[in-house]
Design a protein around this motif. Structure first.
Motif, PDB file in Angstrom:
ATOM      1  N   ARG A 164       0.841  -1.209   0.000  1.00 24.69           N
ATOM      2  CA  ARG A 164       0.000   0.000   0.000  1.00 24.69           C
ATOM      3  C   ARG A 164       0.874   1.256   0.000  1.00 24.69           C
ATOM      4  NH1 ARG A 164      -3.122  -3.447   3.322  1.00 24.69           N
ATOM      5  NH2 ARG A 164      -2.107  -2.718   5.233  1.00 24.69           N
ATOM      6  N   THR A 165       2.009   1.189   0.687  1.00 25.43           N
ATOM      7  CA  THR A 165       2.934   2.321   0.714  1.00 25.43           C
ATOM      8  C   THR A 165       3.502   2.577  -0.673  1.00 25.43           C
ATOM      9  OG1 THR A 165       3.511   1.782   3.004  1.00 25.43           O
ATOM     10  CG2 THR A 165       4.994   3.270   1.819  1.00 25.43           C
ATOM     11  N   GLY A 166       3.843   1.502  -1.373  1.00 18.99           N
ATOM     12  CA  GLY A 166       4.344   1.645  -2.740  1.00 18.99           C
ATOM     13  C   GLY A 166       3.316   2.299  -3.650  1.00 18.99           C
ATOM     14  N   ALA A 167       2.047   1.910  -3.487  1.00 18.46           N
ATOM     15  CA  ALA A 167       0.980   2.508  -4.295  1.00 18.46           C
ATOM     16  C   ALA A 167       0.817   3.991  -3.948  1.00 18.46           C
ATOM     17  CB  ALA A 167      -0.326   1.764  -4.054  1.00 18.46           C
ATOM     18  N   PHE A 168       0.936   4.329  -2.669  1.00 23.00           N
ATOM     19  CA  PHE A 168       0.853   5.719  -2.220  1.00 23.00           C
ATOM     20  C   PHE A 168       1.967   6.553  -2.844  1.00 23.00           C
ATOM     21  CE2 PHE A 168       2.599   8.652   1.106  1.00 23.00           C
ATOM     22  CZ  PHE A 168       1.626   9.645   0.999  1.00 23.00           C
ATOM     23  N   MET A 169       3.181   6.015  -2.822  1.00 25.48           N
ATOM     24  CA  MET A 169       4.312   6.739  -3.398  1.00 25.48           C
ATOM     25  C   MET A 169       4.137   6.913  -4.906  1.00 25.48           C
ATOM     26  SD  MET A 169       5.993   7.534  -0.764  1.00 25.48           S
ATOM     27  CE  MET A 169       7.173   8.450  -1.748  1.00 25.48           C
ATOM     28  N   ASP A 170       3.591   5.906  -5.562  1.00 25.23           N
ATOM     29  CA  ASP A 170       3.329   6.011  -7.008  1.00 25.23           C
ATOM     30  C   ASP A 170       2.369   7.160  -7.305  1.00 25.23           C
ATOM     31  OD1 ASP A 170       5.019   3.913  -7.581  1.00 25.23           O
ATOM     32  OD2 ASP A 170       3.422   2.404  -7.727  1.00 25.23           O
ATOM     33  N   GLU A 171       1.354   7.318  -6.445  1.00 28.02           N
ATOM     34  CA  GLU A 171       0.383   8.394  -6.636  1.00 28.02           C
ATOM     35  C   GLU A 171       1.040   9.761  -6.446  1.00 28.02           C
ATOM     36  OE1 GLU A 171      -2.789   8.356  -7.661  1.00 28.02           O
ATOM     37  OE2 GLU A 171      -2.569   6.209  -8.035  1.00 28.02           O
ATOM     38  N   LEU A 172       1.924   9.873  -5.458  1.00 23.62           N
ATOM     39  CA  LEU A 172       2.624  11.145  -5.242  1.00 23.62           C
ATOM     40  C   LEU A 172       3.487  11.498  -6.453  1.00 23.62           C
ATOM     41  CD1 LEU A 172       3.863  11.100  -1.518  1.00 23.62           C
ATOM     42  CD2 LEU A 172       1.760  12.065  -2.467  1.00 23.62           C
TER      43      LEU A 172
END
Length: 259
Positions: A164-172
């Motif tokens: 989920r953190t990786g997906a969050f960073m991708d969005e940023l």
């Protein structure tokens, strides 16, 4: 703030890794440690996005430099300085402890490069797992005990949080919200401020300029709340700096790379 990689590309804190085996470790026990000496000289610890709301009350949350940034909880502003533990690695005050720390000395690792299967491993140098008389037995009649099952479940949850953190960073990154960070702190009695760089943070100006539909999506999927937790936490950098001053751990050099 970026820390040199561990030997043999092992994750931060880990000096060695062994897969937990019902044969090789049939009589092993896991015991609690009185301190976390591996934290004494560690100023930045990886953080999952799931933890932002809990962690932002205690630590500045920043993102590491480079093309593949990860969230970090700052326990100090300078390399080798941790204001949250004493010289023996004991917490100075009760605070939220990041899951990355609580997971040690265990983790899930891929033993075969061509396989997606993860195995529960541990750091045999930690002093927490071994042939001890005290602690929780790791196996009983060749089967993992309840404590081992709990450890395995925690490690699985950590891996899921990491995704989920990786997906969050991708969005940023997709929204181009990250910028090079800089914090200037003026210490009383000094002519020049201490300037901390070498990390990334969310650009508030770009955040304000996002299209309404993008902001709406970020609000609905929870990303906006995480961004605000990160931004609010940056105020704590001055508190961490003050703790370093109190401990006499502020270098003379004025411009300091932080992450």
């Amino acid at each position: 703030m970026a820390t040199a990689p561990a030997p043999a590309n092992l994750p931060l804190f880990y000096k060695d890794l062994l897969p937990l085996s019902s044969v090789d470790h049939a009589d092993f026990h896991a015991r609690s440690l009185d301190n976390a000496d591996f934290l004494v000289n560690q100023h930045a610890v990886p953080l999952t996005s799931d933890e932002f709301v809990s962690a932002c009350r205690h630590y500045p949350i920043v993102f590491s430099a480079g093309d593949n940034p990860v969230p970090l909880a700052l326990m100090g502003l300078n390399e080798g300085v941790n204001t949250f533990v004493d010289d023996q690695g004991k917490l100075v005050n009760p605070v939220y402890v990041p899951a990355y720390i609580r997971r040690y000395p265990f983790l899930l690792a891929r033993l075969q490069p061509d396989s997606d299967e993860l195995s529960l491993c541990f750091d045999p140098t930690s002093g927490a797992v071994g042939k001890f008389d005290e602690g929780d037995a790791m196996f009983e009649n060749g089967q993992p005990t309840a404590p081992v099952q709990a450890i395995l479940e925690f490690c699985k949850m950590f891996e899921e949080a990491g995704q989920r953190t990786g997906a969050f960073m991708d969005e940023l990154k997709k929204a181009d919200l990250l910028m090079e960070g800089e914090v200037s702190i003026q210490q009383e009695g000094n002519d020049k401020p201490y300037v901390y760089r070498g990390f990334q943070m969310v650009d508030e100006n770009k955040l304000r300029e996002l299209r309404g539909d993008v902001l709406r999506k970020m609000m609905q999927n929870g990303i906006l709340a995480l961004i605000f937790a990160h931004l609010f936490s940056l105020q704590l950098m001055r508190e961490v700096f003050a703790e370093q001053v109190k401990a006499g751990k502020v270098p003379e050099y004025q411009e300091v790379p932080t992450v």
